[in-house]
Motif scaffolding. Structure first.
Motif, PDB file in Angstrom:
ATOM      1  N   GLY A 170       0.805  -1.222   0.000  1.00 29.14           N
ATOM      2  CA  GLY A 170       0.000   0.000   0.000  1.00 29.14           C
ATOM      3  C   GLY A 170       0.833   1.265   0.000  1.00 29.14           C
ATOM      4  O   GLY A 170       0.290   2.374   0.050  1.00 29.14           O
ATOM      5  N   LYS A 171       2.160   1.144  -0.054  1.00 28.54           N
ATOM      6  CA  LYS A 171       3.020   2.327  -0.068  1.00 28.54           C
ATOM      7  C   LYS A 171       2.951   3.007  -1.438  1.00 28.54           C
ATOM      8  O   LYS A 171       2.997   2.358  -2.479  1.00 28.54           O
ATOM      9  N   THR A 172       2.859   4.346  -1.406  1.00 29.72           N
ATOM     10  CA  THR A 172       2.751   5.136  -2.624  1.00 29.72           C
ATOM     11  C   THR A 172       3.729   6.291  -2.545  1.00 29.72           C
ATOM     12  O   THR A 172       4.044   6.783  -1.451  1.00 29.72           O
ATOM     13  N   TRP A 173       4.217   6.737  -3.689  1.00 32.26           N
ATOM     14  CA  TRP A 173       5.164   7.852  -3.696  1.00 32.26           C
ATOM     15  C   TRP A 173       5.053   8.603  -5.012  1.00 32.26           C
ATOM     16  O   TRP A 173       4.626   8.048  -6.029  1.00 32.26           O
ATOM     17  N   MET A 174       5.443   9.861  -5.010  1.00 31.68           N
ATOM     18  CA  MET A 174       5.474  10.641  -6.230  1.00 31.68           C
ATOM     19  C   MET A 174       6.727  10.309  -7.027  1.00 31.68           C
ATOM     20  O   MET A 174       7.773  10.003  -6.457  1.00 31.68           O
ATOM     21  N   GLY A 179       9.484  18.426 -14.085  1.00 35.33           N
ATOM     22  CA  GLY A 179       8.734  19.385 -13.300  1.00 35.33           C
ATOM     23  C   GLY A 179       8.486  18.989 -11.858  1.00 35.33           C
ATOM     24  O   GLY A 179       7.920  19.768 -11.087  1.00 35.33           O
ATOM     25  N   ALA A 180       8.904  17.781 -11.465  1.00 36.30           N
ATOM     26  CA  ALA A 180       8.734  17.360 -10.070  1.00 36.30           C
ATOM     27  C   ALA A 180       9.554  18.262  -9.153  1.00 36.30           C
ATOM     28  O   ALA A 180      10.658  18.690  -9.499  1.00 36.30           O
ATOM     29  N   VAL A 181       9.028  18.538  -7.963  1.00 38.92           N
ATOM     30  CA  VAL A 181       9.716  19.367  -6.972  1.00 38.92           C
ATOM     31  C   VAL A 181       9.974  18.508  -5.734  1.00 38.92           C
ATOM     32  O   VAL A 181       9.047  17.934  -5.160  1.00 38.92           O
ATOM     33  N   ALA A 182      11.235  18.416  -5.359  1.00 35.86           N
ATOM     34  CA  ALA A 182      11.619  17.534  -4.253  1.00 35.86           C
ATOM     35  C   ALA A 182      12.608  18.232  -3.332  1.00 35.86           C
ATOM     36  O   ALA A 182      13.208  19.253  -3.686  1.00 35.86           O
ATOM     37  N   MET A 183      12.770  17.673  -2.133  1.00 35.63           N
ATOM     38  CA  MET A 183      13.652  18.252  -1.133  1.00 35.63           C
ATOM     39  C   MET A 183      15.063  17.674  -1.248  1.00 35.63           C
ATOM     40  O   MET A 183      15.251  16.459  -1.211  1.00 35.63           O
ATOM     41  N   ALA A 184      16.031  18.560  -1.413  1.00 39.75           N
ATOM     42  CA  ALA A 184      17.428  18.126  -1.442  1.00 39.75           C
ATOM     43  C   ALA A 184      17.832  17.659  -0.042  1.00 39.75           C
ATOM     44  O   ALA A 184      17.287  18.115   0.958  1.00 39.75           O
ATOM     45  N   ARG A 185      18.778  16.756   0.022  1.00 37.47           N
ATOM     46  CA  ARG A 185      19.273  16.287   1.315  1.00 37.47           C
ATOM     47  C   ARG A 185      20.738  15.927   1.209  1.00 37.47           C
ATOM     48  O   ARG A 185      21.299  15.809   0.114  1.00 37.47           O
ATOM     49  N   THR A 212      12.330  13.231  -0.870  1.00 35.12           N
ATOM     50  CA  THR A 212      10.897  13.483  -0.715  1.00 35.12           C
ATOM     51  C   THR A 212      10.412  14.393  -1.838  1.00 35.12           C
ATOM     52  O   THR A 212      10.813  15.548  -1.932  1.00 35.12           O
ATOM     53  N   VAL A 213       9.543  13.861  -2.693  1.00 32.93           N
ATOM     54  CA  VAL A 213       8.892  14.681  -3.710  1.00 32.93           C
ATOM     55  C   VAL A 213       7.613  15.233  -3.083  1.00 32.93           C
ATOM     56  O   VAL A 213       6.775  14.469  -2.604  1.00 32.93           O
ATOM     57  N   PHE A 214       7.465  16.551  -3.092  1.00 34.07           N
ATOM     58  CA  PHE A 214       6.333  17.155  -2.384  1.00 34.07           C
ATOM     59  C   PHE A 214       5.480  18.058  -3.264  1.00 34.07           C
ATOM     60  O   PHE A 214       4.555  18.717  -2.777  1.00 34.07           O
TER      61      PHE A 214
END
Length: 310
Positions: A170-174, A179-185, A212-214
């Protein structure tokens, strides 16, 4: 007549050939009719009824003012609620105003934020826990694409965003589509929180579930593509000020007359499902070969933008 074959057997064999020929012809006609029944993507988008579009909520619309113009980003609460909340707090504090898109690699990503790591975050946080996947999206809220996906058991769309899913868990992710926007780490999964990147090249799906794509850019990618590319190691700019972020605001911070009205086609609608079929089959007369397959990053979710009144 060959020995052993009677007139009765020959008649039956001839009848069988006629039936097979008729059946193949019927199937061919049915296939041609099905092909003609699929409208072109342009027709589907233009004729989609009003109830198959949703308005982007003002609190989920981040507007970046870049040198090349405004960039509108829809935040995805359902995938990364911690990150979207933090972005709202940072934008309300004016955290990004005057900072820069300081790392830009052609065909890859454009990264912006607090390069020096010294700016006050206000009520926002500099680092927050990663949200690589979520278990909060039900199977019925996921519009799956037919066919295989090279990076996940299942690919499709949820709530207007390209996504992937593991049906067993049931795990889902973008997904890291254009054009995807994600958090650098940094090395630690939980080391991101302020500096983000936008995918400006082909899909970078190998990054899925590693950051993390948000959100995704729903308008203004031309302004992102106009950013100067970095020449230093890692794509960092010699003069980041060239790519200055003049302002970053959540639309809900603006007066109502200043808020752009943005509508996105619902990815659970009949029109979008037909759009998936059209992108897969390519019904336009120009095509001589039709692959009958489409990648999640090749089905753009349609957007309509109405300028603000103010």
């Amino acid at each position: 007549m060959p020995a052993g074959i009677s007139i009765r057997h020959l008649a039956r064999f001839s009848l069988l050939l006629i039936i097979l020929a008729y059946g193949n012809d019927t199937l061919g006609n049915e296939k041609q009719s099905a092909e003609k029944a699929i409208r072109t993507p342009g027709e589907i988008i233009a004729q989609a009824p009003a109830d198959e579009w949703r308005q982007v909520r003002a609190e989920n619309l981040l507007i970046l003012e870049l040198p090349g113009g405004p960039v509108m980003i829809e935040l995805a609460d359902q995938f990364a609620p911690g990150h979207t909340k933090n972005l709202r707090l940072l934008a309300a504090h004016g955290f990004y105003d005057g900072l820069a898109m300081y790392r830009v690699i052609d065909g890859f990503v454009a990264q912006g934020g607090d390069q020096a790591g010294e700016r006050d975050t206000g009520q926002g946080r500099r680092t927050i826990p990663a949200e690589f996947t979520t278990a909060g999206i039900a199977a019925e809220d996921f519009t799956a694409l037919p066919g295989p996906d090279g990076y996940a058991p299942q690919a499709g769309f949820s709530g207007g965003f390209p996504a992937a899913r593991e049906p067993k868990t049931g795990k889902t992710w973008m997904t890291h589509c254009y054009g995807a926007v994600a958090m650098a780490r940094e090395q630690s999964p939980d080391s991101g929180g302020t500096d983000f990147y936008i995918v400006i090249g082909p899909a970078q799906r190998y990054l899925d579930r590693n950051t993390t794509v948000f959100g995704r850019v729903i308008s203004g990618m031309s302004a992102v593509q106009q950013l100067a590319r970095g020449s230093k190691a890692g794509g960092v700019l010699e003069d980041p000020e060239t790519n200055r972020i003049e302002q970053a605001r959540i639309a809900s911070q603006l007066r109502e007359t200043e808020r752009p009205q943005v509508h996105v086609m619902r990815t659970d609608s009949a029109s979008f499902r037909e759009l998936i079929r059209a992108r897969s089959h390519r019904p336009e007369d120009w095509f001589q070969y039709r692959p009958d397959h489409v990648d999640v990053c090749a089905v753009g979710v349609p957007v309509r933008v109405q300028a603000s009144e103010g």
